[in-house]
Design an enzyme around this catalytic site. Structure first.
Site, PDB file in Angstrom:
ATOM      1  N   SER A 126       7.115  21.828  43.347  1.00 22.95           N
ATOM      2  CA  SER A 126       8.389  21.873  44.058  1.00 22.95           C
ATOM      3  C   SER A 126       8.319  21.225  45.442  1.00 22.95           C
ATOM      4  CB  SER A 126       8.856  23.330  44.141  1.00 22.95           C
ATOM      5  OG  SER A 126      10.138  23.390  44.681  1.00 22.95           O
ATOM      6  N   HIS A 127       8.567  22.013  46.459  1.00 22.73           N
ATOM      7  CA  HIS A 127       8.664  21.497  47.825  1.00 22.73           C
ATOM      8  C   HIS A 127       7.308  21.461  48.535  1.00 22.73           C
ATOM      9  CE1 HIS A 127       8.995  25.748  47.362  1.00 22.73           C
ATOM     10  NE2 HIS A 127       8.467  25.887  48.554  1.00 22.73           N
TER      11      HIS A 127
ATOM     12  N   ASP B 289      14.437  18.235  47.200  1.00 23.20           N
ATOM     13  CA  ASP B 289      13.005  18.495  47.376  1.00 23.20           C
ATOM     14  C   ASP B 289      12.154  17.732  46.358  1.00 23.20           C
ATOM     15  OD1 ASP B 289      13.677  19.978  45.113  1.00 23.20           O
ATOM     16  OD2 ASP B 289      12.140  21.482  45.514  1.00 23.20           O
TER      17      ASP B 289
ATOM     18  N   ASP C 190      10.863  18.223  43.425  1.00 27.23           N
ATOM     19  CA  ASP C 190      11.223  18.154  42.002  1.00 27.23           C
ATOM     20  C   ASP C 190      12.731  18.143  41.774  1.00 27.23           C
ATOM     21  OD1 ASP C 190      11.395  20.785  42.889  1.00 27.23           O
ATOM     22  OD2 ASP C 190      11.051  21.602  40.887  1.00 27.23           O
TER      23      ASP C 190
ATOM     24  N   ASP D 127      15.284  20.212  42.625  1.00 25.09           N
ATOM     25  CA  ASP D 127      16.148  21.359  42.356  1.00 25.09           C
ATOM     26  C   ASP D 127      16.744  21.979  43.620  1.00 25.09           C
ATOM     27  OD1 ASP D 127      13.760  22.430  43.170  1.00 25.09           O
ATOM     28  OD2 ASP D 127      13.522  23.787  41.460  1.00 25.09           O
ATOM     29  N   ARG D 128      16.193  21.652  44.785  1.00 26.12           N
ATOM     30  CA  ARG D 128      16.745  22.217  46.027  1.00 26.12           C
ATOM     31  C   ARG D 128      17.719  21.247  46.688  1.00 26.12           C
ATOM     32  NH1 ARG D 128      12.301  25.692  49.363  1.00 26.12           N
ATOM     33  NH2 ARG D 128      11.641  26.929  47.586  1.00 26.12           N
TER      34      ARG D 128
ATOM     35  N   LYS E  65      17.992  25.589  39.280  1.00 30.79           N
ATOM     36  CA  LYS E  65      18.845  25.158  40.377  1.00 30.79           C
ATOM     37  C   LYS E  65      18.854  23.636  40.386  1.00 30.79           C
ATOM     38  CE  LYS E  65      15.083  26.125  43.652  1.00 30.79           C
ATOM     39  NZ  LYS E  65      14.290  27.290  43.219  1.00 30.79           N
TER      40      LYS E  65
HETATM   41  C1  G1P Z   1      10.428  30.358  47.015  1.00 29.87           C
HETATM   42  C2  G1P Z   1      11.833  30.770  47.355  1.00 29.87           C
HETATM   43  C3  G1P Z   1      12.550  31.225  46.109  1.00 29.87           C
HETATM   44  C4  G1P Z   1      12.513  30.105  45.074  1.00 29.87           C
HETATM   45  C5  G1P Z   1      11.084  29.665  44.842  1.00 29.87           C
HETATM   46  C6  G1P Z   1      11.012  28.459  43.924  1.00 29.87           C
HETATM   47  O1  G1P Z   1       9.728  31.439  46.459  1.00 29.87           O
HETATM   48  O2  G1P Z   1      11.839  31.797  48.321  1.00 29.87           O
HETATM   49  O3  G1P Z   1      13.867  31.573  46.432  1.00 29.87           O
HETATM   50  O4  G1P Z   1      13.065  30.542  43.875  1.00 29.87           O
HETATM   51  O5  G1P Z   1      10.467  29.313  46.075  1.00 29.87           O
HETATM   52  O6  G1P Z   1      11.684  27.354  44.458  1.00 29.87           O
HETATM   53  P1  G1P Z   1       8.744  32.375  47.313  1.00 29.87           P
HETATM   54  O7  G1P Z   1       7.726  31.457  47.955  1.00 29.87           O
HETATM   55  O8  G1P Z   1       9.580  33.025  48.358  1.00 29.87           O
HETATM   56  O9  G1P Z   1       8.167  33.342  46.335  1.00 29.87           O
HETATM   57 ZN    ZN Z   2      11.851  22.596  43.796  1.00 33.72          ZN
END
Ligand code: G1P
Ligand code: ZN
Length: 547
Positions: A117-118, A281, A283, A285-286, A380
């Protein structure tokens, strides 16, 4: 086709977190590490011959090698159909859509998505892998728990020797008993967006001189945004910046927030600011939404989308219900109440929305962590949110700022901020949480920051569809006046622990709607740090990131 059975021994740490298994890239590069986890996934998923597996990733370092390994393991495990995005690329929402839609009208049985992800990528960044089920959504907790057990007792994995194959060549590749379909990663997704949104109205908005900038942060959404915003909607070339996906995201941190999307933020808050700015982000989704010199909090964004949904063709019939993760502000709750539709409060993580979406109980959902989405896929979706906003702006003929300020005037405002303390030693983070748990019984009735605590608990959730119970999802302090303080530990980090503190207050006094967030929440922030003794336990005087 020669299939090898390779003896192995389990790794102690293969338990998926909030969103799949995420580790340092170097951890995934250890011999057998990826293979072990993939074998456990394939065993648990138990695809039958004839069923299709979707495969793709966000293009980060190690993506291609991992895709090759997974294709060979899929073949060895009797899977006969794999659909992969060209170059091994698929954004997370596009993968979700491909699983649901499948190829040749036949939905896929599931998919493997490679992404952290990010989180930063590269040889010294992070890597990740997760499994999505046939509904297109992240596998539920029951699945990931069984997966962790399997991975923890694995003794061998299977891998096939296949003829060489080129992930850059579109079309059908026959590899032993496996049919590998290499598809364009963008086309099906772009078509879905055209069905949901009024592209004509958005095109007309752009023709009238409305200016926008989209920052793909050198991550997966570059090709998607160029195709949709520039080619299909006619935004000028160059509207999408950092559009070429790079294995290390150009050395950046592909998280669309005010800290990490700084190039975009500087432009949107500068002299020559365009009307609209957005970023996505690693991948895809954000999303972050900006107006000219104006930031939309993700919690407000969800509320605004819900309040304006019927302006958008795909949601013209209205919403069945909405959901938000527990730490997300209650702004959308107010809209739901006004609309007379249900609003669900779920634990953090998109997987908890899956059942509600599948059962048709909600249409829109979101998280404070820059995530919004709907029943169009089961993830998302960053670009979807951008298009939703553009569609609303086009339909209302107002600026982003006017829309949000108008929303506050109509529904009240939920001031909101999140403090992240990253890479805290696990013992210190656990001590913060334990200290709070020990106070849960004594907090109700106490006055903090001039407000009375009405309830203090450790959030537990019972899934209204299948009855599954998830406990210990975060400490909540709820105040009589609607304010909230939430503490939880991240489930996506790869180094030590990350403590997240979420702070919110509710304001309906028109005189105070325009306050800045930091001053509106200053006393609650102080109270949160005091009651948790966070500074004392961690030695941190400042958070790593404030959003
Ligand atoms: C974080 C975000 C959560 C999101 C997840 C995946 O998780 O807070 O809302 O669903 O990334 O993108 P966390 O690191 O808080 O467990
Ligand atoms: Zn992501």
């Amino acid at each position: 086709m020669v299939v090898k059975t390779v003896p192995t021994s389990p790794f102690a740490d293969q338990r998926p977190g909030t969103s799949g298994l995420r580790k340092r890239t170097t951890v995934f590069q250890q011999p057998h590490y990826l293979e072990n986890f993939v074998q456990a996934v394939l065993d648990e998923a138990a695809l039958q011959p004839g069923q299709t597996l979707v495969l793709g990733g966000d293009g980060r370092f190690h993506n291609r090698e991992a895709i090759h390994t997974i294709v060979r393991m899929a073949a060895a495990n009797g899977i006969t159909h794999v659909v992969v995005g060209r170059g091994g690329l698929l954004s997370t929402p596009a993968a979700s859509h491909l699983i649901r839609r499948g190829v040749n009208g036949q939905p896929a049985a599931g998919g493997i998505i490679l992404s952290a992800s990010h989180n930063p990528g590269g040889a010294d960044g992070d890597f990740g892998i997760k499994y999505n089920t046939g509904n297109g959504g992240p596998a539920p907790e029951a699945f990931t728990n069984r997966l962790a057990e399997r991975a923890g007792s694995l003794t061998a994995y299977r891998v096939a020797e296949l003829p060489a194959f080129d992930l850059d060549v579109l079309g059908t590749h026959t590899l032993g008993s496996l049919t590998l379909e290499v598809v364009d990663p963008v086309v099906a997704y772009a078509q879905l967006m055209e069905q949901l949104f009024d592209f004509g109205a958005i095109r007309a908005l752009l023709t009238r001189g409305f200016t926008l900038r989209f920052d793909a942060m050198h991550a997966i959404t570059g090709p998607y945004a160029v195709e949709i915003l520039e080619r299909r909607l006619g935004a000028p070339a160059g509207t999408v910046i950092n559009a070429v996906p790079l294995p290390d995201f150009g050395g950046g941190h592909p998280d669309p927030n005010l800290t990490y999307a700084h190039e975009l933020v500087e432009e949107l808050f500068g002299e020559q600011a365009p009307d609209f700015g957005a970023a996505s982000d690693g991948d895809g989704d954000r999303n972050m939404i900006l107006g000219r010199r104006f930031f939309v909090t993700p919690s407000d964004s969800l509320a605004v989308l819900a309040a304006n949904a019927t302006l958008v063709p795909g949601y013209r019939e209205g919403l069945a219900g909405v959901a938000r993760s527990m730490p997300t502000s209650a702004a959308v709750d107010v809209v739901a109440e006004r609309l007379g539709i249900p609003c669900f409060e779920t634990p953090t993580g998109w997987k908890f929305f899956g059942n509600l979406l599948d059962a048709g109980r909600i249409t829109l959902c979101g998280e404070e962590s820059f995530g919004t989405g709907s029943n169009h896929v089961r993830e998302k979706d960053g670009l979807w949110a951008v298009l939703f906003w553009l569609n609303i702006v086009a339909a209302r003929g107002e600026s982003v700022e006017q829309i949000v300020r108008g929303h506050w005037a109509e529904y009240g405002r939920n001031f909101y901020t999140r403090y992240d303390y990253e890479a805290v030693p696990s013992d210190a983070a656990n001590a913060v949480m334990a200290g709070l748990r020990a106070q849960l019984d004594s907090l109700p009735g106490r006055t903090l920051a001039g407000r009375v605590v009405s309830q203090a608990d450790d959030f537990a959730y019972t899934d209204p569809v299948d009855g599954a119970v998830s406990r210990q999802q975060g400490i909540r302090l709820l105040f009589q006046d609607g304010a909230r303080i939430v503490f939880r530990l991240s489930g996506t980090g790869t180094e030590g622990a990350t403590i997240r503190v979420y702070i919110e207050s509710r304001e309906t006094n028109v005189e105070r709607l325009g306050l800045d967030t930091a001053s509106a929440l200053a006393d609650l922030v102080d109270a949160a740090l005091t009651v948790s003794a966070l500074r004392e336990h961690t030695g941190r005087s400042e958070p790593t990131v404030i959003t």
